[in-house]
Write an enzyme that holds these catalytic residues in place. Structure first.
Site, PDB file in Angstrom:
ATOM      1  N   ASN A  43       0.829  -1.210   0.000  1.00  0.00           N
ATOM      2  CA  ASN A  43       0.000   0.000   0.000  1.00  0.00           C
ATOM      3  C   ASN A  43       0.862   1.257   0.000  1.00  0.00           C
ATOM      4  OD1 ASN A  43       0.595  -0.925   2.640  1.00  0.00           O
ATOM      5  ND2 ASN A  43      -1.073   0.249   3.527  1.00  0.00           N
ATOM      6  N   GLU A  45       0.240   5.195   0.718  1.00  0.00           N
ATOM      7  CA  GLU A  45      -0.723   6.204   1.171  1.00  0.00           C
ATOM      8  C   GLU A  45      -0.325   7.592   0.691  1.00  0.00           C
ATOM      9  OE1 GLU A  45      -1.182   5.487   5.394  1.00  0.00           O
ATOM     10  OE2 GLU A  45      -2.328   3.645   4.972  1.00  0.00           O
ATOM     11  N   CYS A  54      -4.053   0.490  -2.545  1.00  0.00           N
ATOM     12  CA  CYS A  54      -3.916  -0.762  -1.793  1.00  0.00           C
ATOM     13  C   CYS A  54      -2.784  -1.620  -2.354  1.00  0.00           C
ATOM     14  CB  CYS A  54      -5.212  -1.564  -1.883  1.00  0.00           C
ATOM     15  SG  CYS A  54      -6.550  -0.917  -0.875  1.00  0.00           S
ATOM     16  N   GLU A  56      -2.921  -4.732  -3.139  1.00  0.00           N
ATOM     17  CA  GLU A  56      -3.399  -5.575  -4.244  1.00  0.00           C
ATOM     18  C   GLU A  56      -3.355  -4.811  -5.560  1.00  0.00           C
ATOM     19  OE1 GLU A  56      -4.774  -4.996  -1.321  1.00  0.00           O
ATOM     20  OE2 GLU A  56      -6.061  -6.630  -0.658  1.00  0.00           O
ATOM     21  N   CYS A  87     -10.179  -5.371   0.029  1.00  0.00           N
ATOM     22  CA  CYS A  87     -11.342  -4.484   0.146  1.00  0.00           C
ATOM     23  C   CYS A  87     -12.250  -4.679  -1.079  1.00  0.00           C
ATOM     24  CB  CYS A  87     -10.890  -3.024   0.262  1.00  0.00           C
ATOM     25  SG  CYS A  87     -10.289  -2.315  -1.275  1.00  0.00           S
ATOM     26  N   CYS A  90     -10.746  -3.684  -4.352  1.00  0.00           N
ATOM     27  CA  CYS A  90      -9.686  -4.604  -4.803  1.00  0.00           C
ATOM     28  C   CYS A  90     -10.251  -5.931  -5.279  1.00  0.00           C
ATOM     29  CB  CYS A  90      -8.637  -4.802  -3.718  1.00  0.00           C
ATOM     30  SG  CYS A  90      -7.529  -3.382  -3.625  1.00  0.00           S
TER      31      CYS A  90
HETATM   32  N1  THU Z   1      -5.207  -1.753   2.486  1.00  0.00           N
HETATM   33  C1  THU Z   1      -4.614  -2.539   1.537  1.00  0.00           C
HETATM   34  O1  THU Z   1      -3.528  -2.236   1.036  1.00  0.00           O
HETATM   35  N2  THU Z   1      -5.259  -3.663   1.161  1.00  0.00           N
HETATM   36  C2  THU Z   1      -6.427  -4.110   1.697  1.00  0.00           C
HETATM   37  O2  THU Z   1      -6.916  -5.143   1.281  1.00  0.00           O
HETATM   38  C3  THU Z   1      -7.083  -3.359   2.771  1.00  0.00           C
HETATM   39  C4  THU Z   1      -6.503  -2.036   3.070  1.00  0.00           C
HETATM   40  C5  THU Z   1      -4.490  -0.538   2.934  1.00  0.00           C
HETATM   41  C6  THU Z   1      -5.044   0.757   2.446  1.00  0.00           C
HETATM   42  C7  THU Z   1      -4.528   1.728   3.484  1.00  0.00           C
HETATM   43  O3  THU Z   1      -3.229   2.155   3.121  1.00  0.00           O
HETATM   44  C8  THU Z   1      -4.412   0.886   4.742  1.00  0.00           C
HETATM   45  O4  THU Z   1      -4.511  -0.470   4.329  1.00  0.00           O
HETATM   46  C9  THU Z   1      -5.481   1.175   5.773  1.00  0.00           C
HETATM   47  O5  THU Z   1      -6.737   1.123   5.190  1.00  0.00           O
END
Ligand code: THU
Length: 134
Positions: A43, A45, A54, A56, A87, A90
């Site tokens: 991920n 941000e 994310c 994925e 999520c 994703c």
């Molecule tokens: N996140 C992912 O990278 N993948 C997921 O399947 C769920 C959430 C990340 C997004 C964000 O940077 C952090 O987790 C908190 O939501």
């Protein structure tokens, strides 16, 4: 090394590189393509929160950039109190490149905890057929 172990190790390794200064929640993802190649993503941000991506999504982008288009297996790992599941957005991203045999593994710091098909997690994925008006 078997496929599950390799996916897990790759996802763990890339998880360390996640850029998650706001949530502090690092996620790693690894894909095995139908061509036998591995791709990873973490991920990333952003201070403008909705711009974050994310793990994925990163792994899928790497797979496409690498020339592959089919996911044989995908593993996602985080170290949270609860398991991390892809999520909703994703799951739809995965659906674009999945087949009925695609496996989705969910893992934590101890190892792989769950194994699913995409249909288990997204039973009614929006597919190309749905675009038809008749
Ligand atoms: N996140 C992912 O990278 N993948 C997921 O399947 C769920 C959430 C990340 C997004 C964000 O940077 C952090 O987790 C908190 O939501």
């Amino acid at each position: 090394m078997d496929i599950e172990q390799k996916l897990y190790e790759q996802a763990l390794k890339v998880r360390e590189k996640a850029y998650a200064p706001y949530s502090k929640y690092k996620v790693g993802a690894a894909i095995l393509s139908d061509k036998g190649k591995y791709y990873v993503g973490c991920n990333v941000e952003n201070i403008s929160y909705p711009c974050g991506t994310c793990a994925e999504a990163g792994a899928i982008a790497a797979m496409i950039a690498g020339g592959d288009k089919e996911i044989s297996a995908l593993l996602v790992v985080s170290f949270g109190k609860n398991l991390v599941y892809p999520c909703g957005a994703c799951l739809q991203r995965i659906a674009e490149f999945a087949t009925s045999t695609t496996i989705i593994y969910v893992a934590d710091k101890e190892g792989i905890k769950k194994k699913y098909s995409l249909k288990d997690l997204l039973p009614n994925a929006f597919k190309e057929e749905e675009l038809s008006n008749d």
